[in-house]
Each structure stands twice: as C-alpha cells, then as structure tokens.
Design an enzyme around this catalytic site. Structure first.
Site, PDB file in Angstrom:
ATOM      1  N   LYS A 217       0.809  -1.193   0.000  1.00  0.00           N
ATOM      2  CA  LYS A 217       0.000   0.000   0.000  1.00  0.00           C
ATOM      3  C   LYS A 217       0.854   1.259   0.000  1.00  0.00           C
ATOM      4  O   LYS A 217       0.394   2.343  -0.344  1.00  0.00           O
ATOM      5  CB  LYS A 217      -0.864   0.048   1.278  1.00  0.00           C
ATOM      6  CG  LYS A 217      -1.786  -1.093   1.449  1.00  0.00           C
ATOM      7  CD  LYS A 217      -2.488  -0.976   2.841  1.00  0.00           C
ATOM      8  CE  LYS A 217      -3.019  -2.313   3.255  1.00  0.00           C
ATOM      9  NZ  LYS A 217      -3.421  -2.320   4.675  1.00  0.00           N
ATOM     10  N   GLY A 218       2.087   1.128   0.419  1.00  0.00           N
ATOM     11  CA  GLY A 218       2.949   2.290   0.690  1.00  0.00           C
ATOM     12  C   GLY A 218       3.039   3.331  -0.414  1.00  0.00           C
ATOM     13  O   GLY A 218       3.156   4.518  -0.141  1.00  0.00           O
TER      14      GLY A 218
ATOM     15  N   GLU B  58       7.666   2.770  -5.944  1.00  0.00           N
ATOM     16  CA  GLU B  58       7.760   2.241  -4.587  1.00  0.00           C
ATOM     17  C   GLU B  58       7.939   3.402  -3.610  1.00  0.00           C
ATOM     18  O   GLU B  58       8.481   4.448  -3.978  1.00  0.00           O
ATOM     19  CB  GLU B  58       8.950   1.255  -4.556  1.00  0.00           C
ATOM     20  CG  GLU B  58       9.285   0.618  -3.246  1.00  0.00           C
ATOM     21  CD  GLU B  58       8.198  -0.251  -2.627  1.00  0.00           C
ATOM     22  OE1 GLU B  58       7.086   0.265  -2.420  1.00  0.00           O
ATOM     23  OE2 GLU B  58       8.477  -1.420  -2.309  1.00  0.00           O
ATOM     24  N   ASP B  59       7.472   3.218  -2.393  1.00  0.00           N
ATOM     25  CA  ASP B  59       7.622   4.287  -1.409  1.00  0.00           C
ATOM     26  C   ASP B  59       9.061   4.435  -0.929  1.00  0.00           C
ATOM     27  O   ASP B  59       9.617   5.522  -0.914  1.00  0.00           O
ATOM     28  CB  ASP B  59       6.676   4.077  -0.211  1.00  0.00           C
ATOM     29  CG  ASP B  59       6.776   2.678   0.415  1.00  0.00           C
ATOM     30  OD1 ASP B  59       7.552   1.827  -0.081  1.00  0.00           O
ATOM     31  OD2 ASP B  59       6.064   2.423   1.407  1.00  0.00           O
TER      32      ASP B  59
ATOM     33  N   ASP C 155      14.752  -0.165   1.162  1.00  0.00           N
ATOM     34  CA  ASP C 155      15.542  -0.373   2.365  1.00  0.00           C
ATOM     35  C   ASP C 155      16.634  -1.396   2.007  1.00  0.00           C
ATOM     36  O   ASP C 155      17.632  -1.042   1.397  1.00  0.00           O
ATOM     37  CB  ASP C 155      14.577  -0.851   3.466  1.00  0.00           C
ATOM     38  CG  ASP C 155      15.234  -1.015   4.816  1.00  0.00           C
ATOM     39  OD1 ASP C 155      16.294  -0.429   5.034  1.00  0.00           O
ATOM     40  OD2 ASP C 155      14.692  -1.747   5.656  1.00  0.00           O
TER      41      ASP C 155
ATOM     42  N   LYS D 176      17.025   4.295   1.447  1.00  0.00           N
ATOM     43  CA  LYS D 176      17.925   4.131   2.603  1.00  0.00           C
ATOM     44  C   LYS D 176      19.126   3.339   2.111  1.00  0.00           C
ATOM     45  O   LYS D 176      19.275   2.152   2.414  1.00  0.00           O
ATOM     46  CB  LYS D 176      17.226   3.272   3.659  1.00  0.00           C
ATOM     47  CG  LYS D 176      16.427   4.008   4.682  1.00  0.00           C
ATOM     48  CD  LYS D 176      16.018   3.022   5.782  1.00  0.00           C
ATOM     49  CE  LYS D 176      14.657   3.374   6.313  1.00  0.00           C
ATOM     50  NZ  LYS D 176      14.148   2.383   7.268  1.00  0.00           N
TER      51      LYS D 176
ATOM     52  N   PHE E 227      13.485   5.177  10.864  1.00  0.00           N
ATOM     53  CA  PHE E 227      12.208   4.610  10.463  1.00  0.00           C
ATOM     54  C   PHE E 227      11.264   5.736  10.064  1.00  0.00           C
ATOM     55  O   PHE E 227      11.000   6.659  10.823  1.00  0.00           O
ATOM     56  CB  PHE E 227      11.590   3.721  11.543  1.00  0.00           C
ATOM     57  CG  PHE E 227      10.529   2.847  10.957  1.00  0.00           C
ATOM     58  CD1 PHE E 227      10.864   1.687  10.267  1.00  0.00           C
ATOM     59  CD2 PHE E 227       9.184   3.224  11.005  1.00  0.00           C
ATOM     60  CE1 PHE E 227       9.893   0.909   9.651  1.00  0.00           C
ATOM     61  CE2 PHE E 227       8.200   2.449  10.393  1.00  0.00           C
ATOM     62  CZ  PHE E 227       8.560   1.283   9.727  1.00  0.00           C
TER      63      PHE E 227
ATOM     64  N   ARG F 202      -0.158   6.460   7.687  1.00  0.00           N
ATOM     65  CA  ARG F 202      -0.068   6.566   6.222  1.00  0.00           C
ATOM     66  C   ARG F 202      -0.641   7.887   5.699  1.00  0.00           C
ATOM     67  O   ARG F 202      -0.234   8.380   4.658  1.00  0.00           O
ATOM     68  CB  ARG F 202      -0.844   5.420   5.543  1.00  0.00           C
ATOM     69  CG  ARG F 202      -0.209   4.046   5.691  1.00  0.00           C
ATOM     70  CD  ARG F 202      -0.834   3.083   4.683  1.00  0.00           C
ATOM     71  NE  ARG F 202      -0.592   1.678   5.012  1.00  0.00           N
ATOM     72  CZ  ARG F 202       0.502   1.009   4.654  1.00  0.00           C
ATOM     73  NH1 ARG F 202       1.458   1.607   3.985  1.00  0.00           N
ATOM     74  NH2 ARG F 202       0.638  -0.264   4.968  1.00  0.00           N
TER      75      ARG F 202
HETATM   76  P1  IMP Z   1      13.116  -3.732   1.625  1.00  0.00           P
HETATM   77  O1  IMP Z   1      12.657  -5.050   1.102  1.00  0.00           O
HETATM   78  O2  IMP Z   1      14.043  -3.902   2.809  1.00  0.00           O
HETATM   79  O3  IMP Z   1      13.746  -2.831   0.595  1.00  0.00           O
HETATM   80  O4  IMP Z   1      11.876  -3.005   2.249  1.00  0.00           O
HETATM   81  C1  IMP Z   1      10.939  -2.408   1.465  1.00  0.00           C
HETATM   82  C2  IMP Z   1       9.604  -2.290   2.145  1.00  0.00           C
HETATM   83  O5  IMP Z   1       9.701  -2.246   3.579  1.00  0.00           O
HETATM   84  C3  IMP Z   1       8.972  -0.994   1.713  1.00  0.00           C
HETATM   85  O6  IMP Z   1       8.128  -1.204   0.628  1.00  0.00           O
HETATM   86  C4  IMP Z   1       8.225  -0.567   2.941  1.00  0.00           C
HETATM   87  O7  IMP Z   1       6.907  -1.061   2.890  1.00  0.00           O
HETATM   88  C5  IMP Z   1       8.935  -1.198   4.101  1.00  0.00           C
HETATM   89  N1  IMP Z   1       9.836  -0.229   4.762  1.00  0.00           N
HETATM   90  C6  IMP Z   1      11.180  -0.196   4.732  1.00  0.00           C
HETATM   91  N2  IMP Z   1      11.673   0.832   5.439  1.00  0.00           N
HETATM   92  C7  IMP Z   1      10.590   1.475   5.939  1.00  0.00           C
HETATM   93  C8  IMP Z   1      10.426   2.657   6.755  1.00  0.00           C
HETATM   94  O8  IMP Z   1      11.384   3.317   7.177  1.00  0.00           O
HETATM   95  N3  IMP Z   1       9.146   2.993   7.048  1.00  0.00           N
HETATM   96  C9  IMP Z   1       8.064   2.295   6.603  1.00  0.00           C
HETATM   97  N4  IMP Z   1       8.161   1.221   5.834  1.00  0.00           N
HETATM   98  C10 IMP Z   1       9.425   0.803   5.513  1.00  0.00           C
HETATM   99 MG    MG Z   2       5.028  -1.371   4.173  1.00  0.00          MG
END
Ligand code: IMP
Ligand code: MG
Length: 179
Positions: free
Chosen positions: A42-43, A98-99, A102, A130, A151, A164
């Site tokens: 949803k992000g 994508e939002d 990470d 990040k 975060f 959100r």
């Molecule tokens: P990744 O797989 O580690 O790159 O994480 C990606 C997903 O984790 C994103 O689509 C977000 O939904 C969630 N996410 C990662 N970091 C944050 C944050 O700082 N706040 C909120 N959601 C996050």
């Molecule tokens: Mg999320």
C-alpha cells in the site's frame, strides 16, 4: 500530525517540488514508449497519485501488493504476492513505483518475477532510498530523496498500518516502537 510521535523530515512543499521534478524527467525519458506505471501497495499509493499527475505523456497504471511476513520495523526479505497485476505487461515499459527502498529485497523479488513476463523494460522510481542498508543488487533509475537509516512514516508509509495519511515524510520517534 502528532508531533510527540513524529518529526518532520520533508514537508509537503519540498515533496511537491521533488515529485514535479521526477514527473518531468519521466515524461521526457518515456516519450514514445508504452509506459505502464506499476504502484506497489500500500505504501506507494500517495506518491503514485501525485507522481502520475506530474507525468504529461500517455500511460496506463496498475498495482501489485506484496507482503513481507510480520509487521516489525525490519525487512525480512521473505516476500509473497498478495495481489498480482490485472493485465499482461508483455511489451510494456514498466516503471515500478515504490515508497521506500531499504534492503532492496522486496524489489529484487518483484523485478525477478516481472522479468519473466516479456516486458520491453523495467525501471524503478522510489521516493526514498535508505541506501546504507542495501542488501540486494537493485539500482533505481529515479530517486526522490536519499535518507539516513531512520524509520519513516507518513506520505503513504506506515508503522503497523498507522500514519499513512500524514501529509509529510516523517521520522517515527524510536520511543514509539521501542516499547
Ligand atoms: P526492503 O525489502 O528492505 O527494501 O523493504 C521495502 C519495504 O519495507 C517498503 O516497501 C516498505 O513497505 C517497508 N519499509 C522499509 N523501510 C521502511 C520505513 O522506514 N518505514 C516504513 N516502511 C518501511
Ligand atoms: Mg510497508
């Protein structure tokens, strides 16, 4: 916004300028292509809504929902598809929206799946990156802001489905989740 719980990192004006800039670049780069903007739920829903209104070339849009198991503040990379695309993306130029990136594990999983579907191209646009936490080999073409390892909530991003709807990109104070 409850300022006891969050600290504003980017306010609405700053976000608006950045989204406009990204929209201009995308409009120029995808001139004459078959653009399909793919939002990851949803992000990405807030960012996506603002971004497509700054793109002034023809496009289609669709959504996909994936979920990492659990609801902690750390990504596990253990991903599954909750909602797939509605239509075929064969021969489309897919721009994944994508939002936040990470570890990059979520996007790696999505890109690997989409690559098997005969697309013309796949690129990534993320509002936040990040970058210091990257584990997967993911190289986004369009990034709004590179951010420190905090975060983030607001502008579509959640902590346990909350925040959100906050209009700014905010840092969630550790006192909220380190209880
Ligand atoms: P990744 O797989 O580690 O790159 O994480 C990606 C997903 O984790 C994103 O689509 C977000 O939904 C969630 N996410 C990662 N970091 C944050 C944050 O700082 N706040 C909120 N959601 C996050
Ligand atoms: Mg999320």
């Amino acid at each position: 916004m409850n300022l006891n719980e969050v600290e504003i990192l980017y306010d609405q004006d700053l976000i608006k300028d950045k989204v406009r800039e990204l929209g201009k670049r995308i409009s120029a780069d995808y001139q004459g292509k078959d653009l399909l903007v793919l939002g990851i739920l949803k992000g990405a829903f807030v960012f996506m809504a603002d971004l497509v209104r700054e793109i002034d070339i023809p496009l289609e849009l669709d959504f996909m929902d994936v979920s990492s198991y659990g609801d902690s503040t750390v990504s596990s990379g253990d991903v599954r598809i909750v909602k797939d695309l509605d239509y075929s993306i064969r021969d489309k130029d897919v721009l994944i929206v994508e939002d936040i990136i990470d570890t990059g594990l979520t996007l790696k999983y999505i890109v690997d799946i989409l690559q098997q579907r005969g697309t013309s191209s796949i690129k990534i646009c993320a509002l936040l990156d990040k970058i210091s936490r990257r584990k997967a080999e993911i190289y986004p073409e369009y990034i709004g802001f590179t951010i420190p390892d905090e975060f983030i909530v607001g502008y579509g991003l959640d902590y346990r489905e909350n925040y959100r709807h906050y209009p700014a990109v905010c840092i969630l104070k550790p006192s909220v989740y380190k209880k």
